[in-house]
Motif scaffolding. Structure first.
Motif, PDB file in Angstrom:
ATOM      1  N   ARG A 182       1.963  35.777   5.451  1.00 49.46           N
ATOM      2  CA  ARG A 182       0.523  36.037   5.271  1.00 49.46           C
ATOM      3  C   ARG A 182       0.095  35.759   3.840  1.00 49.46           C
ATOM      4  NH1 ARG A 182      -1.498  41.407   6.848  1.00 49.46           N
ATOM      5  NH2 ARG A 182       0.176  42.106   5.522  1.00 49.46           N
ATOM      6  N   SER A 183       0.955  36.099   2.893  1.00 48.36           N
ATOM      7  CA  SER A 183       0.642  35.881   1.480  1.00 48.36           C
ATOM      8  C   SER A 183       1.102  34.521   0.982  1.00 48.36           C
ATOM      9  CB  SER A 183       1.302  36.965   0.623  1.00 48.36           C
ATOM     10  OG  SER A 183       0.853  38.236   0.993  1.00 48.36           O
ATOM     11  N   GLN A 184       2.008  33.879   1.726  1.00 44.62           N
ATOM     12  CA  GLN A 184       2.583  32.591   1.343  1.00 44.62           C
ATOM     13  C   GLN A 184       3.304  32.668  -0.007  1.00 44.62           C
ATOM     14  OE1 GLN A 184       2.697  29.438   2.978  1.00 44.62           O
ATOM     15  NE2 GLN A 184       2.260  30.784   4.695  1.00 44.62           N
ATOM     16  N   PRO A 203      -2.929  31.801   0.872  1.00 44.31           N
ATOM     17  CA  PRO A 203      -2.714  33.010   1.669  1.00 44.31           C
ATOM     18  C   PRO A 203      -3.768  33.094   2.770  1.00 44.31           C
ATOM     19  CG  PRO A 203      -3.832  33.563  -0.366  1.00 44.31           C
ATOM     20  CD  PRO A 203      -3.479  32.098  -0.440  1.00 44.31           C
ATOM     21  N   GLN A 204      -3.504  33.918   3.769  1.00 46.69           N
ATOM     22  CA  GLN A 204      -4.481  34.121   4.827  1.00 46.69           C
ATOM     23  C   GLN A 204      -5.730  34.785   4.255  1.00 46.69           C
ATOM     24  OE1 GLN A 204      -2.592  36.291   8.012  1.00 46.69           O
ATOM     25  NE2 GLN A 204      -1.351  34.533   8.614  1.00 46.69           N
ATOM     26  N   ALA A 205      -6.854  34.617   4.961  1.00 51.14           N
ATOM     27  CA  ALA A 205      -8.141  35.140   4.490  1.00 51.14           C
ATOM     28  C   ALA A 205      -8.086  36.641   4.242  1.00 51.14           C
ATOM     29  CB  ALA A 205      -9.232  34.801   5.501  1.00 51.14           C
ATOM     30  N   GLU A 206      -7.387  37.365   5.081  1.00 51.39           N
ATOM     31  CA  GLU A 206      -7.268  38.823   4.923  1.00 51.39           C
ATOM     32  C   GLU A 206      -6.591  39.180   3.592  1.00 51.39           C
ATOM     33  OE1 GLU A 206      -3.718  41.568   6.661  1.00 51.39           O
ATOM     34  OE2 GLU A 206      -4.907  40.505   8.134  1.00 51.39           O
TER      35      GLU A 206
END
Length: 152
Positions: free
Chosen positions: A64-66, A121-124
């Motif tokens: 999610r954070s990459q 990273p994901q939008a969240e």
């Protein structure tokens, strides 16, 4: 410069601890590191007295954070603890998502506050980082600077 090295007053030490706690509110699995930089001659040659640098390490790679780690760099209005005991004003925040190989992305509090880089990273996660940055401006009394940076 390492945040631990900049904590020369009780006020600033409390602010650094509060910043680390704020990050852990958004990323509870992250482990704080107040000394992300090595203490050697080359690193000291490039030390910036007007910054507080903290790192936060995840237990492993986060899809999610990459990244595996976050490097949080706070740009301050003057070097902390030099000429004044109070908490310095925050001018800007840069957060980098890192792996062992390289920087994957970066989010800075200028322009639109959006992450940029090769593996975003994901939008969240980006929203959590933006909220954390706003909370840092509140903590350091630079909320008006955050508003100017976001409007730029």
């Amino acid at each position: 410069m390492n945040a631990a090295d900049q904590a020369r007053s009780l006020e600033l030490a409390q602010a650094i601890a509060a910043a680390a706690s704020l990050f852990r509110v958004h990323f509870p699995d992250a482990r704080a590191n107040l000394t992300p930089w090595r203490d050697d001659a080359l690193t000291r040659a490039f030390a910036e007295q007007e910054s507080l640098d903290l790192a936060f390490h995840l237990p492993g790679w986060s899809p999610r954070s990459q990244c595996r780690s976050f490097l949080v760099q706070l740009r301050l209005d003057g070097a902390p603890g030099r000429s004044r005991p109070e908490r310095p004003r925050l001018l800007g925040v840069t957060i980098r998502g890192l792996t062992y190989e390289s920087e994957r992305w970066r989010l800075a509090t200028v322009g639109d506050w959006q992450p940029s880089g090769s593996h975003l990273p994901q939008a969240e996660v980006a929203q959590k980082l933006q909220q954390f940055s706003r909370e840092l401006f509140d903590l350091f009394g630079g909320a008006e600077q955050a508003d100017q940076n976001l409007a730029a």
